[in-house]
Every structure is written in C-alpha cells, then in structure tokens.
Design an enzyme around this catalytic site. Structure first.
Site, PDB file in Angstrom:
ATOM      1  N   ASP A  12     -10.497   3.176   0.298  1.00 31.96           N
ATOM      2  CA  ASP A  12      -9.796   2.050   0.942  1.00 31.96           C
ATOM      3  C   ASP A  12      -8.352   1.907   0.460  1.00 31.96           C
ATOM      4  OD1 ASP A  12     -12.262   1.364   2.178  1.00 31.96           O
ATOM      5  OD2 ASP A  12     -12.868   0.384   0.320  1.00 31.96           O
ATOM      6  N   GLU A  13      -7.730   3.001   0.113  1.00 27.88           N
ATOM      7  CA  GLU A  13      -6.348   2.956  -0.373  1.00 27.88           C
ATOM      8  C   GLU A  13      -5.359   2.843   0.783  1.00 27.88           C
ATOM      9  OE1 GLU A  13      -8.400   5.530  -0.985  1.00 27.88           O
ATOM     10  OE2 GLU A  13      -8.699   5.731  -3.144  1.00 27.88           O
ATOM     11  N   GLY A  14      -5.840   3.098   2.008  1.00 26.48           N
ATOM     12  CA  GLY A  14      -4.925   3.122   3.154  1.00 26.48           C
ATOM     13  C   GLY A  14      -4.607   4.552   3.566  1.00 26.48           C
ATOM     14  N   ASN A  37     -19.704   6.598   6.701  1.00 25.21           N
ATOM     15  CA  ASN A  37     -20.009   5.606   5.678  1.00 25.21           C
ATOM     16  C   ASN A  37     -18.770   4.876   5.189  1.00 25.21           C
ATOM     17  OD1 ASN A  37     -19.455   8.244   4.802  1.00 25.21           O
ATOM     18  ND2 ASN A  37     -20.062   7.777   2.731  1.00 25.21           N
ATOM     19  N   HIS A  40     -11.435   4.219   8.290  1.00 21.34           N
ATOM     20  CA  HIS A  40      -9.987   4.156   8.179  1.00 21.34           C
ATOM     21  C   HIS A  40      -9.500   3.176   9.235  1.00 21.34           C
ATOM     22  CE1 HIS A  40      -9.950   7.434   5.499  1.00 21.34           C
ATOM     23  NE2 HIS A  40     -10.143   8.378   6.365  1.00 21.34           N
ATOM     24  N   ARG A 303     -18.257  -5.751   4.247  1.00 25.04           N
ATOM     25  CA  ARG A 303     -18.593  -6.320   2.929  1.00 25.04           C
ATOM     26  C   ARG A 303     -17.322  -6.726   2.193  1.00 25.04           C
ATOM     27  NH1 ARG A 303     -22.532  -1.975   0.015  1.00 25.04           N
ATOM     28  NH2 ARG A 303     -20.999  -0.521   0.790  1.00 25.04           N
ATOM     29  N   PRO A 304     -17.337  -7.892   1.483  1.00 27.24           N
ATOM     30  CA  PRO A 304     -16.164  -8.235   0.672  1.00 27.24           C
ATOM     31  C   PRO A 304     -15.979  -7.194  -0.419  1.00 27.24           C
ATOM     32  CG  PRO A 304     -17.854  -9.957   0.526  1.00 27.24           C
ATOM     33  CD  PRO A 304     -18.414  -8.872   1.382  1.00 27.24           C
ATOM     34  N   ARG A 305     -14.744  -6.725  -0.600  1.00 26.55           N
ATOM     35  CA  ARG A 305     -14.505  -5.724  -1.642  1.00 26.55           C
ATOM     36  C   ARG A 305     -14.294  -6.415  -2.979  1.00 26.55           C
ATOM     37  NH1 ARG A 305     -10.225  -2.730   2.245  1.00 26.55           N
ATOM     38  NH2 ARG A 305     -11.734  -1.592   3.502  1.00 26.55           N
ATOM     39  N   GLY A 414       3.491  -2.646   4.443  1.00 20.11           N
ATOM     40  CA  GLY A 414       2.805  -3.309   5.548  1.00 20.11           C
ATOM     41  C   GLY A 414       1.880  -2.326   6.230  1.00 20.11           C
TER      42      GLY A 414
HETATM   43  P1  GDP Z   1      -8.633   3.995   4.077  1.00 21.94           P
HETATM   44  O1  GDP Z   1     -10.103   4.149   4.218  1.00 21.94           O
HETATM   45  O2  GDP Z   1      -8.120   4.608   2.809  1.00 21.94           O
HETATM   46  O3  GDP Z   1      -7.874   4.449   5.270  1.00 21.94           O
HETATM   47  O4  GDP Z   1      -8.339   2.469   3.914  1.00 21.94           O
HETATM   48  P2  GDP Z   1      -8.844   1.238   4.832  1.00 21.94           P
HETATM   49  O5  GDP Z   1      -8.461   1.465   6.217  1.00 21.94           O
HETATM   50  O6  GDP Z   1     -10.236   0.903   4.519  1.00 21.94           O
HETATM   51  O7  GDP Z   1      -8.005   0.062   4.165  1.00 21.94           O
HETATM   52  C1  GDP Z   1      -6.679  -0.022   4.203  1.00 21.94           C
HETATM   53  C2  GDP Z   1      -6.311  -1.300   4.938  1.00 21.94           C
HETATM   54  O8  GDP Z   1      -5.043  -1.731   4.513  1.00 21.94           O
HETATM   55  C3  GDP Z   1      -6.180  -1.121   6.429  1.00 21.94           C
HETATM   56  O9  GDP Z   1      -6.568  -2.318   7.070  1.00 21.94           O
HETATM   57  C4  GDP Z   1      -4.707  -0.850   6.639  1.00 21.94           C
HETATM   58  O10 GDP Z   1      -4.239  -1.232   7.921  1.00 21.94           O
HETATM   59  C5  GDP Z   1      -4.114  -1.716   5.575  1.00 21.94           C
HETATM   60  N1  GDP Z   1      -2.895  -1.217   4.972  1.00 21.94           N
HETATM   61  C6  GDP Z   1      -2.582   0.043   4.600  1.00 21.94           C
HETATM   62  N2  GDP Z   1      -1.390   0.077   3.965  1.00 21.94           N
HETATM   63  C7  GDP Z   1      -0.964  -1.213   3.921  1.00 21.94           C
HETATM   64  C8  GDP Z   1       0.181  -1.854   3.341  1.00 21.94           C
HETATM   65  O11 GDP Z   1       1.039  -1.230   2.747  1.00 21.94           O
HETATM   66  N3  GDP Z   1       0.249  -3.211   3.467  1.00 21.94           N
HETATM   67  C9  GDP Z   1      -0.694  -3.937   4.123  1.00 21.94           C
HETATM   68  N4  GDP Z   1      -0.538  -5.264   4.185  1.00 21.94           N
HETATM   69  N5  GDP Z   1      -1.792  -3.380   4.650  1.00 21.94           N
HETATM   70  C10 GDP Z   1      -1.915  -2.037   4.557  1.00 21.94           C
END
Ligand code: GDP
Length: 424
Positions: A12-14, A37, A40, A303-305, A414
């Site tokens: 969940d790093e983005g 599981n 993104h 789920r709440p992280r 963002g």
């Molecule tokens: P992934 O599984 O690594 O792709 O991560 P997730 O999608 O589960 O979680 C990342 C969440 O953070 C998503 O809802 C993205 O849209 C959001 N996100 C990613 N980068 C940023 C950021 O720099 N700022 C903000 N506010 N949200 C972000």
C-alpha cells in the site's frame, strides 16, 4: 530498458499510482506475482480505478500488459475487473492483455479453504485476505495447481481436475468437515473461463524475450512490499509469493534477463494491513488522526490499516532486499498536519539498540526509538518543483534518503498523476 517497481514497506505504498505515472514511457507492463489479494488504486483523468489483478499499465492505450507466470489468477475476479474497466471506456483485448500459460489459477475451493483455515485459527489467524492465495500457492508447490495452459486443452483439463478435486475434497471433508468439492461444478467453472480467456493465454516468456531483443521498454509491477515477501518478510505474516524485484524476471518468464533499474516505492509514514509484528504501531486518537488523513483503508478489503510513523529500520531493510537504486517517496502531503514529525530511527530489542531489521521473536519484542524533526505544517499538494517545496519537506526527504541509504528521486504530494516533484 527493464525497470521494476516494488514496495519497500508492508504494501500500500502507492505503487499503482507510480506505475500509472511512469508507465507513460513504457511499452509493456508486467505483473509478476500475487493475485487479487491486494489492490492498486489509480486516479487519473479517466477516473478512479481499483486494480487487483490487472497491471496498472492497462489504463494506457499504447501499453501492452502481461500477467506473468508468477501470478495466481482468479478468472472470475478478472472477469469482474475487466468488466468494470470496460464500463469506464478502457479497451481490453488479447492485443493489450496477455496471460501467461504457466500462471496458476485460483479456484473457488482455494477461497473456501482459505476461509476455513482462518476460521479454524480464530484468534491465531494470519490475517489472510481470504482470496485463496495461500492455498493456491501451496498447491503450486504440491504440484496440484491448474495452470492457464490447461484451459487450452479441455480433455486434459478434465482429466487433471478429476484427480485434484478428489485430493482437495479429502482435505475439505476430512479436515474441515465441510461438503466435498463438486467436480462437475469446477469443470463447468473452468470451461466457462477457458472460453472467455483462451485467446489471452500465450507463452509470455517468448513474447517478452522477443520484446527485450527489440529493445522494448518493460516495467515490472509488484504487489505488496518487501516485508510481505515469503522469504524476506515478517514470516508467517507474509504473502505466499515473492514480492521482491529479483523475482520479476522469473515471475515474468524471462529468468535469464537482468533488470536495469529498480524503483522502490516508500511511504512517508508506516501502514500495515492484517496481523503480524508492526513495531511502530500507533493506537487511539493519534492513530485515528493519521488513518483519517491518509484514507488508510485497504483497497481490496476495506479493512482499516494499522498506522505509525516512518520506520527507518524496516525501510532500510526493504531497500536492501529490493536492491532499489532509487526511491519514490509517497503520501508526504498526509503529514502536513503535523508540527513535529516522528521518525523511528532504531529498534530497542531487549535493551539493545539496533538498526538491523530483526526476525522471528526478536521482532515481536522490538520497541521503536523515536526522534522528531520539524514539520512543514502547510499545504504541499501544489508543489511541482523543488523550489515549491518548503524547506522542512526538503529536509525530511534528505534525512530519509540518508537513513535508508538510497536516493529519493520522486516525492509524491497527492494521489493525482501530476502531483509529484522530481528531485533530480
Ligand atoms: P499500492 O497497492 O501500493 O498501489 O497502494 P494503494 O493503492 O493500496 O494505496 C495507495 C493509496 O494512496 C491510493 O489510494 C493512492 O491513490 C493514494 N496515493 C498514492 N500516492 C499518494 C500521495 O502522494 N498522496 C496522497 N494523498 N495519496 C496518494
């Protein structure tokens, strides 16, 4: 040019957001491990998308996406995911989506077994997402999995399935006292998806070998993070696959080809879904505030992280096992509400201070050593260049860079595609 995008932390790093951004320069995006599981989340001009199985490159019309042999694919889930994207106007066909003939298939009985086992474990559960991932990877190593190529020969599939269903029923009935698996239902399920996906299934090893020869730009997209890797993560609270960059060529079908670039996606604070040791964990109001600010609820499960401050020990280890040569630091904007920003700079394990990530029970008893730095305490979501960044944010980035021993190239401010600063 072969680039891998991987998670440095617990997932969940983005990563999806960064793959979506960086895939502009790619010809092919490959998912090489895991199943549905995790999710993104990608937000761009076409809307908001949650992708569980499809590579994030699917949102770019010129990119070909590959689902590699290292994946575990639930075809019913894939059908739903493709359907939702098509409704939003995304075109998906065998021309832009290729499924490895060697990928293993997650069947309904894997999901059933996952749920039965979590229920049996009750208070001791691993925090499975109950999508059948553990059972299907288990079957892979027991040589009892159905692979995508089996769908291309229905007579062979029927024969293999017979023996496998008999074996799995022994477990479902004997161990868990549940109803036996219906062979006819399973065969009908698989036949339906064989008809739907037959044209997507190819030898992705040949496809990618040729692409490499032609000098195509290929990006490998990981799911989850270093700390969920089956070998290097917080075992047994890991995923069942290899989430590290070194597995990318193997899980894609080109094991002999090395990567040129590994971009680690690292979050500006810590989050973790599910069970297992999480040294930096915050509780109560402090946690709730960060969770709310970051919208930290699982993309696949809601789920709440669990949340906490940035963890240098875990992240430095994550950078090392990933072999990251550059970092994208995400969600820095979420920390804007803090006047002082806490950083976990070391662990205290039974009175001994360490910066090396411990394993086993040492990790269970580790306590965080916290230091504070000045926050920027202002809206940074509009920053697009280094000149736009407050000096405290630059200092935070430089400090993390030094502590984890890897260059931070992108600072995301963002969720939108353009909301980032390139540092060099
Ligand atoms: P992934 O599984 O690594 O792709 O991560 P997730 O999608 O589960 O979680 C990342 C969440 O953070 C998503 O809802 C993205 O849209 C959001 N996100 C990613 N980068 C940023 C950021 O720099 N700022 C903000 N506010 N949200 C972000």
């Amino acid at each position: 040019m072969l680039t891998s995008i991987v998670g440095i932390n617990w997932g969940d790093e983005g990563k999806g957001r960064m793959v979506d951004l960086l895939s502009e320069e790619q010809d092919i995006v490959v998912r090489y491990q895991g199943g549905n599981n995790a999710g993104h989340t990608v937000i761009n001009e076409r809307g908001k998308f949650v992708l569980n199985l499809l590579p994030s490159g699917i949102l770019r019309p010129d990119v070909v996406c590959v689902m590699g042999n290292g994946m575990a694919i639930d075809l019913a889930h894939l059908e739903g995911e493709i359907g939702r994207l098509r409704e939003a106007g995304v075109e998906i066909s065998p021309a832009n989506l290729k499924i490895s003939d060697r990928a293993i298939l997650t069947l309904p009985y894997h999901v059933q077994l996952d749920c039965l086992e979590e229920e049996r474990l009750a208070g001791e559960k691993y925090g499975s997402t109950r999508r059948g991932i553990g059972p299907v990877y288990g079957d892979k190593y027991l040589k009892k999995a159905i692979r995508a190529c089996d769908l291309l020969n229905l007579d062979y599939l029927a024969k293999r399935l017979k023996g496998i269903v008999a074996y799995k029923s022994l477990m479902v009935e004997g161990v868990y006292k549940a109803d036996p698996i219906s062979y006819d239902e399973m065969l009908a399920w698989l036949t339906k998806y064989a008809n739907m996906f037959r044209e997507y299934i190819i030898d992705t090893g040949i496809y990618l070998t040729n692409a490499v020869k032609e000098g195509k730009r290929i990006m490998f997209e990981a799911q989850l993070g270093a700390l969920r890797d089956i070998d290097f993560g917080i075992y047994p609270y890991t995923s069942s696959s290899s989430t590290i960059a070194a597995y990318a060529p193997i899980g894609s079908g080109i094991p002999g080809i090395g990567l040129d670039n590994v971009i680690g996606i690292m979050k500006a604070y810590s989050t973790c879904v599910g069970e297992g040791p999480f040294t930096c964990e915050w509780f109560g109001e402090e946690a709730e505030e960060l969770r709310r600010a970051g919208g930290e609820y699982g993309a696949a499960t809601g789920r709440p992280r669990r949340v906490g401050p940035f963890d240098v020990v875990a992240s430095r280890y994550g950078c090392r096992v990933q072999g990251a040569n550059e970092i994208a630091l995400t969600k820095t904007d979420i920390l804007s509400y803090m006047k002082k920003i806490p950083i976990c700079v070391a662990y205290d394990v039974n009175g001994v201070r360490t910066t090396e990530f411990p394993m086993g029970d040492a990790l269970n008893v580790a306590k965080p050593v916290i230091e504070y730095v000045d926050g920027w305490n202002c809206d940074i979501s509009g920053c697009r260049t280094i000149e736009d960044m407050p000096k405290e944010l630059i200092a935070y980035v430089k400090k993390l860079e030094e502590l984890v021993d890897c260059k931070i190239k992108y600072v995301s401010v963002g969720a939108e595609r353009e909301a980032y600063v390139q540092m060099f």
